[in-house]
Design a protein around this motif. Structure first.
Motif, PDB file in Angstrom:
ATOM      1  N   VAL A 190      10.489   6.651 -13.783  1.00 57.15           N
ATOM      2  CA  VAL A 190       9.074   6.749 -14.148  1.00 57.15           C
ATOM      3  C   VAL A 190       8.780   8.206 -14.461  1.00 57.15           C
ATOM      4  O   VAL A 190       9.141   9.088 -13.684  1.00 57.15           O
ATOM      5  N   HIS A 194       3.628   6.741 -17.461  1.00 62.39           N
ATOM      6  CA  HIS A 194       2.500   6.415 -16.580  1.00 62.39           C
ATOM      7  C   HIS A 194       1.554   5.393 -17.230  1.00 62.39           C
ATOM      8  O   HIS A 194       0.561   5.000 -16.640  1.00 62.39           O
ATOM      9  N   ASN A 215       5.003  -0.001 -15.655  1.00 68.18           N
ATOM     10  CA  ASN A 215       5.593   0.679 -14.484  1.00 68.18           C
ATOM     11  C   ASN A 215       5.311  -0.050 -13.168  1.00 68.18           C
ATOM     12  O   ASN A 215       6.132  -0.054 -12.269  1.00 68.18           O
ATOM     13  N   PHE A 267      11.657   9.522 -10.200  1.00 66.83           N
ATOM     14  CA  PHE A 267      10.323   9.902 -10.682  1.00 66.83           C
ATOM     15  C   PHE A 267      10.392  11.334 -11.184  1.00 66.83           C
ATOM     16  O   PHE A 267      10.847  12.221 -10.464  1.00 66.83           O
ATOM     17  N   SER A 285       5.762  12.654 -12.027  1.00 70.58           N
ATOM     18  CA  SER A 285       4.921  11.463 -11.875  1.00 70.58           C
ATOM     19  C   SER A 285       4.522  11.309 -10.419  1.00 70.58           C
ATOM     20  O   SER A 285       5.369  11.405  -9.535  1.00 70.58           O
ATOM     21  N   MET A 332       3.259   8.439  -9.052  1.00 67.05           N
ATOM     22  CA  MET A 332       2.954   7.009  -9.056  1.00 67.05           C
ATOM     23  C   MET A 332       2.363   6.543  -7.731  1.00 67.05           C
ATOM     24  O   MET A 332       1.424   5.750  -7.707  1.00 67.05           O
ATOM     25  N   TYR A 351      -1.023   4.974  -9.483  1.00 68.07           N
ATOM     26  CA  TYR A 351      -0.811   3.907 -10.477  1.00 68.07           C
ATOM     27  C   TYR A 351      -1.242   2.531  -9.979  1.00 68.07           C
ATOM     28  O   TYR A 351      -1.455   1.621 -10.766  1.00 68.07           O
ATOM     29  N   THR A 376       4.316  10.784  -3.870  1.00 72.39           N
ATOM     30  CA  THR A 376       5.554  10.132  -4.311  1.00 72.39           C
ATOM     31  C   THR A 376       6.756  10.826  -3.674  1.00 72.39           C
ATOM     32  O   THR A 376       7.675  10.158  -3.189  1.00 72.39           O
TER      33      THR A 376
END
Ligand SMILES: Nc1nc2c(c(=O)[nH]1)N[C@H]1C(S)=C(S)[C@@H](COP(=O)(O)OP(=O)(O)OC[C@H]3O[C@@H](n4cnc5c(=O)[nH]c(N)nc54)[C@H](O)[C@@H]3O)O[C@H]1N2
Ligand SMILES: Nc1nc2c(c(=O)[nH]1)N[C@H]1C(S)=C(S)[C@@H](COP(=O)(O)OP(=O)(O)OC[C@H]3O[C@@H](n4cnc5c(=O)[nH]c(N)nc54)[C@H](O)[C@@H]3O)O[C@H]1N2
Ligand code: SF4
Ligand SMILES: [Mo]
Length: 734
Positions: free
Chosen positions: A147, A173, A409, A426, A429, A431, A435, A461
């Protein structure tokens, strides 16, 4: 240099050439700096380099001034299509990341107690590679995924690395940004995006887009020009966002109902014959079917859903027709239908069809398809092509309308739960915080055999990862050239502005090249980023050194956009698709009709949580930047917004602390009571609620919107449904 004339209007201040600077103690303004230069009183060493901001996707160009090795000044690049000489506050503030005390400085490994320990790069590479190989041999390369937030080098190296391992699973993303929008546009017009010619329009409608808060400098400039040119600017937004200072009308729509508004405005144009019949006949397919399907989607019908009076809907539609073709609905970005609701993709589709009724495509003041340039083929021996992985990106079966260039994702959470994905990387990112529901994601990722995060600070993350690898800051690395579309397309360069602040950090190109070597696929990485950047630039008649000498941005005037060009619709039918076979196959209506959001507040103390950017922060990544957080604190920007009438009903006063809760989460924060918000909506500013204690400035300030969002994915399109969240609010302690 090349046949491409490079137009650089901004000054070229001694690029890369060392010049001295008067050794006045403390800060010195630019005027004083120049005076000192003229007087010849130089002692300190000053260098300049061109680079690109990394605080948001716009990647604005600037010249960085470095005194005695430290960045002291940034000047926005006049030639950069998005920057046009202006950086925003985030651009300046974020540059301090290089010197942040919370920077990651060494590779880290989580030990049995769940604590991070510093390890060597060699150990990190060899242990990660061992796990990668084990996953490939037990589950195949499709059990690995990446990601990343697309950045110039990041996009290239992450994809090349995953493909070299045999996996097609590279995600942006997007599912938490603009996946539904771009995928919906693609179904209708065969392009993921377009640009409204706001400055030259007679009327532009923004649906959940705030140029003044969610800044791209060139967009703000365009809106200023539109204002000077007398355009009628309409903001459709449950919240009166700050763009109102440059707009004419605020339409306070119920959140999640924009599709009904667009369908009803279309209904008005069709019923009254106010649309461009020739354009539709020549360019469209399935128009009659759509017209029949929305015959009952009248303004009266939409009033009940949107909360907007039928007369307003009618008036806006008629005004659009009067202004066409110098009018359009602006493509927006994320706020309303990028990824928010179960009807986001269909909203995007309907907007393209509405613009088609206006016949505004490629018309002055309408909706444009702007040109871009990209690098051509590079030497195949030095930069060998990686064989395309056999499998398709995971999620493409379940969400067939999602653009595979972005990927869904959030499906990785479910794939990790099922055991179909075992190893996740990652890059740039966060996430886990932004996300989808953070608890759901954390639980999902706990099933992985390997989780690696590459970042510059301890993000949420990173906290979940087994290994954390420290990237250099963007100011410390050269990246591959970044091509930017626009009326005159350009190529831009992120270059090294300062030396590494922390010697044991590594730039993205080195990290992935060395990781690839450790994983046994190093043959695809036998070049430096300088060599590849130069090779890519040579395919467009430039070179790395040439672009540096030109000040970091070069334009392609021979590709300049001109109005009126016929559009080649890149849909399967070669037409604007009022009807889409792919949508029908995905279980949606072949023509866009009304789709309910999954959730709806029931009144009383219930609200829908909506997000929205603030001009001084980006996503989750700037809350830890001290000078930006200082502004938050000074103006209490972490407060949530509630409608004043609703607040009065609930006995809540401006500045009160409130408890916001639903099944997912409960949190407390102060409230801003205002008439500038629709009664159904509770605005939770997008940038707060950091749960990483190692981000000392950001930690524990405000609420995090995603904590309240149940995990769910938009049918067909794969968006993260980031606003399908209902909460109840009460005065804290009540
Ligand atoms: N300051 C700042 N600027 C940024 C960024 C940033 O993080 N900070 N990020 C960049 C990126 S990656 C992106 S994607 C863009 C995002 O750009 P935008 O999409 O413009 O940004 P948002 O503020 O998320 O949303 C815009 C507006 O949508 C409204 N909105 C929320 N729900 C609804 C709804 O249901 N209907 C309607 N009509 N409106 C709704 C919000 O109140 C908000 O004012 O910004 C870019 N620029
Ligand atoms: N809570 C919340 N969630 C959001 C949004 C939001 O505003 N708030 N916005 C949504 C939108 S529009 C988008 S586009 C996405 C964006 O989602 P992301 O692209 O994940 O953006 P961020 O949340 O800012 O996280 C970026 C991460 O990259 C790290 N980083 C910064 N610079 C570098 C670097 O030079 N190298 C490396 N390796 N890492 C770096 C930051 O420290 C941070 O951890 O998020 C979506 N989700
Ligand atoms: S808009 Fe602001 S934060 Fe985004 S790239 Fe430009 S200067 Fe940086
Ligand atoms: Mo975004």
């Amino acid at each position: 240099m090349s046949e491409h004339a490079i137009t650089r209007r901004s000054f070229l201040a001694g690029s890369a050439g060392a010049v001295g600077l008067a050794a006045t103690a403390g800060y010195m303004g630019f005027g004083a700096w120049e005076q000192a230069h003229a007087a010849g009183g130089w002692r300190r060493e000053v260098t300049t380099a061109h680079s690109l901001c990394n605080s948001c996707s716009s990647k604005c160009g600037f010249t960085g001034y470095v005194e005695d090795g430290r960045l002291t000044k940034m000047i926005g690049d006049v030639d950069h299509p998005y920057c046009e000489g202006t950086l925003c506050a985030r651009g300046y503030g974020y540059a301090s990341i290089a010197y942040s005390e919370d920077r990651l400085t060494d590779p880290l490994k989580k030990n049995d107690k769940g604590e991070f320990e510093a390890i060597s790069w060699e150990q990190a590479y060899s242990e990660i590679a061992e796990k990668v190989k084990a996953i490939i041999s037990s589950n195949g390369p499709e059990a690995l995924a990446m990601v990343q937030d697309p950045r110039p080098s990041g996009s290239y190296y992450t994809k090349r690395f995953m493909q070299a391992l045999g996996s097609a699973n590279v995600y942006t993303h997007g599912a938490a940004c603009n996946l539904s929008k771009n995928s919906g546009f693609t179904q209708a017009i065969g392009a993921g995006d377009y640009a409204s010619d706001v400055a030259n329009s007679k009327m532009t409608m923004f649906i959940g887009r705030s140029y003044a808060d969610a800044i791209r400098p060139s967009s703000v400039h365009d809106l200023q020009r539109a204002r000077e040119n007398g355009a009628y600017i309409v903001l459709v937004d449950p919240r009166c966002n700050n763009t109102i200072t440059l707009a004419d009308e605020w339409v306070p729509i119920n959140p999640g109902t924009d599709l009904a508004l667009v369908l009803a405005m279309s209904n008005v144009l069709i019923k009254n014959g106010l649309y461009d019949k020739d354009f539709v006949a020549e360019n469209g397919i399935g128009f009659d079917e759509w017209a029949a399907a929305i015959a009952d989607h009248t303004p009266q019908w939409a009033e009940g859903i949107t909360g907007i009076p039928a007369s307003t809907i009618e008036r806006l539609a008629v005004r659009f027709a009067e202004c066409a073709p110098a009018a359009s609905i602006e493509p927006s970005w994320r706020g309303a239908f990028g990824c928010s609701y179960a009807n986001s993709g269909e909203t995007a589709r309907a907007i393209c069809l509405f613009n088609t009724l206006l016949g505004c495509w490629n018309q002055k003041g309408g909706a444009l398809f702007l040109p871009s340039v990209s690098a051509g083929e590079v030497d195949a021996e030095k930069f060998p092509a990686v064989p395309k992985p056999e499998g398709k990106i995971l999620g493409s079966e379940e969400y067939p309308l999602a653009l595979s260039s972005m990927g869904v994702n959030v499906i990785l959470a479910d794939k990790a739960r099922e055991g179909a994905v075992k190893g996740l990387f990652f890059y740039n990112s966060n996430m886990a915080a932004g996300y989808a529901n953070p608890d759901y994601l954390a639980e999902s990722f706990s099933n992985l055999d390997l989780m690696v995060a590459i970042d510059v600070q301890m993000s949420e993350t990173c906290m979940l990862a087994d290994y954390v690898l420290p990237d250099t800051s963007y100011l410390e690395r050269l990246e591959l050239p970044e091509f930017v579309g626009g009326k005159v397309p350009a190529v831009t360069l992120r270059d090294r502005v300062i030396e590494k602040v922390h010697p044991n950090t590594k730039p993205v190109d080195e990290i992935f090249s060395e990781l690839a070597e450790a994983c046994g696929v190093g043959e695809y990485f036998q070049f430096t980023v300088d060599e590849l950047a130069d090779a890519q630039l040579r395919t467009v008649g430039l070179s790395l050194e040439g672009l540096r000498q030109a000040g970091g941005t070069a334009r392609f005037p021979e590709k300049e956009y001109s109005y009126g060009a016929a559009v080649k619709w890149k849909t399967p039918t070669g037409k604007v698709q009022f009807t889409s076979e792919a949508c029908e196959k995905a279980g949606l209506s072949p023509v866009p009709v009304w789709v309910d959001p999954q959730t709806k507040p029931a009144g009383g103390n219930q609200f829908r949580v909506i997000g929205g950017k603030q001009a001084i922060h980006t996503h989750t990544q700037t809350a830890n930047i001290e000078p930006l957080m200082e502004i938050t604190k000074k103006y209490n920007l972490e407060r949530v917004w509630m409608n004043a009438d609703k607040a009065a009903q609930l006995g809540i006063a401006d500045g009160d602390e409130v408890e916001v809760s639903n099944e997912e989460h409960t949190g407390r924060v102060r409230v801003k009571v205002t008439q500038r918000i629709n009664p159904e909506a509770l605005y939770v500013p997008s940038h707060y609620g950091c749960t990483s204690p190692d981000q000392h400035t950001a930690y524990n300030v405000g609420l995090r919107q995603m904590d309240f969002v149940p995990f769910s994915i938009e049918p067909g399109y794969g968006g993260a449904c980031t606003q399908e969240a209902i909460v109840t609010v009460k005065k804290a302690g009540a």
